[in-house]
Design a protein around this motif. Structure first.
Motif, PDB file in Angstrom:
ATOM      1  N   VAL A  57       0.873  -1.175   0.000  1.00 26.14           N
ATOM      2  CA  VAL A  57       0.000   0.000   0.000  1.00 26.14           C
ATOM      3  C   VAL A  57       0.902   1.214   0.000  1.00 26.14           C
ATOM      4  O   VAL A  57       1.951   1.217   0.647  1.00 26.14           O
ATOM      5  CB  VAL A  57      -0.908  -0.003   1.261  1.00 26.14           C
ATOM      6  N   ARG A  58       0.503   2.251  -0.729  1.00 25.29           N
ATOM      7  CA  ARG A  58       1.365   3.417  -0.873  1.00 25.29           C
ATOM      8  C   ARG A  58       1.492   4.226   0.414  1.00 25.29           C
ATOM      9  O   ARG A  58       2.572   4.611   0.816  1.00 25.29           O
ATOM     10  CB  ARG A  58       0.812   4.304  -1.989  1.00 25.29           C
ATOM     11  N   SER A  59       0.333   4.527   1.043  1.00 26.19           N
ATOM     12  CA  SER A  59       0.376   5.321   2.275  1.00 26.19           C
ATOM     13  C   SER A  59      -0.835   4.977   3.131  1.00 26.19           C
ATOM     14  O   SER A  59      -1.706   4.224   2.719  1.00 26.19           O
ATOM     15  CB  SER A  59       0.388   6.815   1.959  1.00 26.19           C
ATOM     16  N   LEU A  60      -0.905   5.576   4.313  1.00 25.92           N
ATOM     17  CA  LEU A  60      -2.018   5.327   5.232  1.00 25.92           C
ATOM     18  C   LEU A  60      -3.140   6.343   5.059  1.00 25.92           C
ATOM     19  O   LEU A  60      -3.970   6.505   5.949  1.00 25.92           O
ATOM     20  CB  LEU A  60      -1.498   5.354   6.679  1.00 25.92           C
ATOM     21  N   ASN A  61      -3.155   7.048   3.917  1.00 27.75           N
ATOM     22  CA  ASN A  61      -4.175   8.067   3.691  1.00 27.75           C
ATOM     23  C   ASN A  61      -5.558   7.468   3.455  1.00 27.75           C
ATOM     24  O   ASN A  61      -6.558   8.114   3.717  1.00 27.75           O
ATOM     25  CB  ASN A  61      -3.814   8.932   2.475  1.00 27.75           C
ATOM     26  N   ARG A  62      -5.594   6.237   2.916  1.00 26.52           N
ATOM     27  CA  ARG A  62      -6.880   5.599   2.619  1.00 26.52           C
ATOM     28  C   ARG A  62      -7.070   4.376   3.501  1.00 26.52           C
ATOM     29  O   ARG A  62      -6.094   3.716   3.868  1.00 26.52           O
ATOM     30  CB  ARG A  62      -6.894   5.128   1.158  1.00 26.52           C
ATOM     31  N   PRO A  63      -8.331   4.027   3.822  1.00 29.45           N
ATOM     32  CA  PRO A  63      -8.563   2.774   4.532  1.00 29.45           C
ATOM     33  C   PRO A  63      -8.230   1.588   3.624  1.00 29.45           C
ATOM     34  O   PRO A  63      -8.309   1.691   2.403  1.00 29.45           O
ATOM     35  CB  PRO A  63     -10.054   2.829   4.868  1.00 29.45           C
ATOM     36  N   VAL A  64      -7.853   0.462   4.239  1.00 32.97           N
ATOM     37  CA  VAL A  64      -7.401  -0.703   3.478  1.00 32.97           C
ATOM     38  C   VAL A  64      -8.531  -1.715   3.333  1.00 32.97           C
ATOM     39  O   VAL A  64      -9.234  -2.015   4.298  1.00 32.97           O
ATOM     40  CB  VAL A  64      -6.194  -1.370   4.180  1.00 32.97           C
ATOM     41  N   LYS A  65      -8.694  -2.243   2.109  1.00 32.19           N
ATOM     42  CA  LYS A  65      -9.649  -3.316   1.860  1.00 32.19           C
ATOM     43  C   LYS A  65      -8.893  -4.506   1.278  1.00 32.19           C
ATOM     44  O   LYS A  65      -8.097  -4.359   0.354  1.00 32.19           O
ATOM     45  CB  LYS A  65     -10.744  -2.868   0.885  1.00 32.19           C
ATOM     46  N   VAL A  66      -9.146  -5.693   1.863  1.00 30.51           N
ATOM     47  CA  VAL A  66      -8.493  -6.909   1.403  1.00 30.51           C
ATOM     48  C   VAL A  66      -9.445  -7.645   0.473  1.00 30.51           C
ATOM     49  O   VAL A  66     -10.593  -7.918   0.847  1.00 30.51           O
ATOM     50  CB  VAL A  66      -8.089  -7.808   2.594  1.00 30.51           C
ATOM     51  N   LEU A  67      -8.968  -7.955  -0.731  1.00 31.41           N
ATOM     52  CA  LEU A  67      -9.764  -8.667  -1.727  1.00 31.41           C
ATOM     53  C   LEU A  67      -9.274 -10.105  -1.849  1.00 31.41           C
ATOM     54  O   LEU A  67      -8.121 -10.410  -1.542  1.00 31.41           O
ATOM     55  CB  LEU A  67      -9.660  -7.962  -3.088  1.00 31.41           C
ATOM     56  N   GLY A  68     -10.140 -10.992  -2.318  1.00 29.80           N
ATOM     57  CA  GLY A  68      -9.834 -12.414  -2.337  1.00 29.80           C
ATOM     58  C   GLY A  68      -9.197 -12.929  -3.603  1.00 29.80           C
ATOM     59  O   GLY A  68      -9.264 -14.126  -3.878  1.00 29.80           O
ATOM     60  N   ASP A  69      -8.564 -12.096  -4.392  1.00 27.59           N
ATOM     61  CA  ASP A  69      -7.947 -12.550  -5.639  1.00 27.59           C
ATOM     62  C   ASP A  69      -6.624 -13.246  -5.344  1.00 27.59           C
ATOM     63  O   ASP A  69      -5.784 -12.710  -4.625  1.00 27.59           O
ATOM     64  CB  ASP A  69      -7.723 -11.353  -6.576  1.00 27.59           C
ATOM     65  N   GLY A  70      -6.425 -14.427  -5.883  1.00 30.78           N
ATOM     66  CA  GLY A  70      -5.191 -15.180  -5.662  1.00 30.78           C
ATOM     67  C   GLY A  70      -5.372 -16.244  -4.603  1.00 30.78           C
ATOM     68  O   GLY A  70      -6.398 -16.300  -3.918  1.00 30.78           O
ATOM     69  N   GLU A  71      -4.362 -17.104  -4.482  1.00 35.23           N
ATOM     70  CA  GLU A  71      -4.415 -18.201  -3.517  1.00 35.23           C
ATOM     71  C   GLU A  71      -3.561 -17.868  -2.301  1.00 35.23           C
ATOM     72  O   GLU A  71      -2.553 -17.192  -2.403  1.00 35.23           O
ATOM     73  CB  GLU A  71      -3.909 -19.495  -4.169  1.00 35.23           C
ATOM     74  N   LEU A  72      -4.003 -18.374  -1.151  1.00 32.08           N
ATOM     75  CA  LEU A  72      -3.298 -18.143   0.102  1.00 32.08           C
ATOM     76  C   LEU A  72      -2.956 -19.502   0.702  1.00 32.08           C
ATOM     77  O   LEU A  72      -3.813 -20.390   0.777  1.00 32.08           O
ATOM     78  CB  LEU A  72      -4.189 -17.338   1.056  1.00 32.08           C
ATOM     79  N   SER A  73      -1.698 -19.688   1.114  1.00 32.06           N
ATOM     80  CA  SER A  73      -1.299 -20.968   1.714  1.00 32.06           C
ATOM     81  C   SER A  73      -0.707 -20.769   3.106  1.00 32.06           C
ATOM     82  O   SER A  73      -0.245 -21.719   3.718  1.00 32.06           O
ATOM     83  CB  SER A  73      -0.274 -21.655   0.809  1.00 32.06           C
ATOM     84  N   LYS A  74      -0.733 -19.522   3.597  1.00 27.81           N
ATOM     85  CA  LYS A  74      -0.137 -19.216   4.893  1.00 27.81           C
ATOM     86  C   LYS A  74      -1.221 -18.812   5.878  1.00 27.81           C
ATOM     87  O   LYS A  74      -2.222 -18.200   5.505  1.00 27.81           O
ATOM     88  CB  LYS A  74       0.883 -18.073   4.745  1.00 27.81           C
ATOM     89  N   ARG A  75      -0.976 -19.123   7.125  1.00 28.41           N
ATOM     90  CA  ARG A  75      -1.928 -18.758   8.179  1.00 28.41           C
ATOM     91  C   ARG A  75      -1.582 -17.350   8.654  1.00 28.41           C
ATOM     92  O   ARG A  75      -0.511 -17.133   9.229  1.00 28.41           O
ATOM     93  CB  ARG A  75      -1.805 -19.761   9.318  1.00 28.41           C
ATOM     94  N   LEU A  76      -2.459 -16.383   8.385  1.00 28.36           N
ATOM     95  CA  LEU A  76      -2.184 -14.975   8.707  1.00 28.36           C
ATOM     96  C   LEU A  76      -3.279 -14.397   9.598  1.00 28.36           C
ATOM     97  O   LEU A  76      -4.445 -14.811   9.527  1.00 28.36           O
ATOM     98  CB  LEU A  76      -2.111 -14.148   7.422  1.00 28.36           C
ATOM     99  N   THR A  77      -2.897 -13.430  10.411  1.00 26.19           N
ATOM    100  CA  THR A  77      -3.864 -12.610  11.135  1.00 26.19           C
ATOM    101  C   THR A  77      -3.901 -11.274  10.405  1.00 26.19           C
ATOM    102  O   THR A  77      -2.904 -10.552  10.386  1.00 26.19           O
ATOM    103  CB  THR A  77      -3.430 -12.395  12.605  1.00 26.19           C
ATOM    104  N   VAL A  78      -5.038 -10.987   9.787  1.00 28.22           N
ATOM    105  CA  VAL A  78      -5.128  -9.790   8.943  1.00 28.22           C
ATOM    106  C   VAL A  78      -6.043  -8.765   9.600  1.00 28.22           C
ATOM    107  O   VAL A  78      -7.196  -9.048   9.913  1.00 28.22           O
ATOM    108  CB  VAL A  78      -5.662 -10.144   7.529  1.00 28.22           C
ATOM    109  N   ARG A  79      -5.504  -7.550   9.799  1.00 28.70           N
ATOM    110  CA  ARG A  79      -6.294  -6.434  10.338  1.00 28.70           C
ATOM    111  C   ARG A  79      -6.429  -5.385   9.247  1.00 28.70           C
ATOM    112  O   ARG A  79      -5.425  -4.842   8.772  1.00 28.70           O
ATOM    113  CB  ARG A  79      -5.588  -5.820  11.542  1.00 28.70           C
ATOM    114  N   ALA A  80      -7.669  -5.112   8.846  1.00 26.93           N
ATOM    115  CA  ALA A  80      -7.929  -4.107   7.801  1.00 26.93           C
ATOM    116  C   ALA A  80      -9.280  -3.467   8.060  1.00 26.93           C
ATOM    117  O   ALA A  80     -10.041  -3.900   8.943  1.00 26.93           O
ATOM    118  CB  ALA A  80      -7.895  -4.767   6.427  1.00 26.93           C
TER     119      ALA A  80
END
Length: 148
Positions: free
Chosen positions: A103-126
């Motif tokens: 992400v370029r900067s913290l000026n905008r709120p972050v949205k996580v989209l589901g495009d692509g595959e995930l193989s890692k166990r993550l804790t995501v805050r957005a």
């Protein structure tokens, strides 16, 4: 020299032009406003964007569509980006996303989209998640936390 003796230099104080005080003053009758017209009248003002009767710029330019005044624009991050830039078990926050240049900067709120595959166990805050992103993160035992 003392404070009460101070004087402005010669020529610094100019007397204001006294208009409308008789013909012999040189500024009588129309008082330097010319004859007739919009600016000769009392209280005459023109808007800063007035173009002398020419079609103004804001009317010459095309206008299309509707722009909602309170639209929120999100910084979008796909799961494929999280997959390549974070280790297994990492805590993903907007600050971390800026650090890894997702992400370029913290000026905008972050949205996580589901495009692509995930193989890692993550804790995501957005700030926001798509439904598919939430499903994919939770399917691997990860956590989804919405920031207010």
């Amino acid at each position: 020299m003392q404070l009460h003796e101070l004087k402005p230099p010669a020529g610094a104080k100019k007397k204001p032009k006294r208009v409308g005080r008789g013909e012999s003053s040189g500024h009588g009758k129309t008082a330097g406003r010319g004859t007739k017209g919009q600016l000769s009248r009392s209280g005459a003002k023109r808007r800063a964007w007035f173009e002398g009767g020419q079609m103004p710029l804001y009317r010459r330019l095309p206008k299309r569509g509707f722009k909602p005044p309170r639209r929120v624009e999100y910084a979008l991050v796909n799961l494929s980006v999280l997959e390549e830039r974070f280790e297994d078990g990492a805590v993903v926050t907007p600050e971390e996303l800026v650090a890894v240049r997702a992400v370029r900067s913290l000026n905008r709120p972050v949205k996580v989209l589901g495009d692509g595959e995930l193989s890692k166990r993550l804790t995501v805050r957005a700030h926001k998640f798509s439904r598919s992103a939430v499903e994919k993160i939770r399917a691997l035992g990860g956590e989804v936390e919405v920031i207010e």
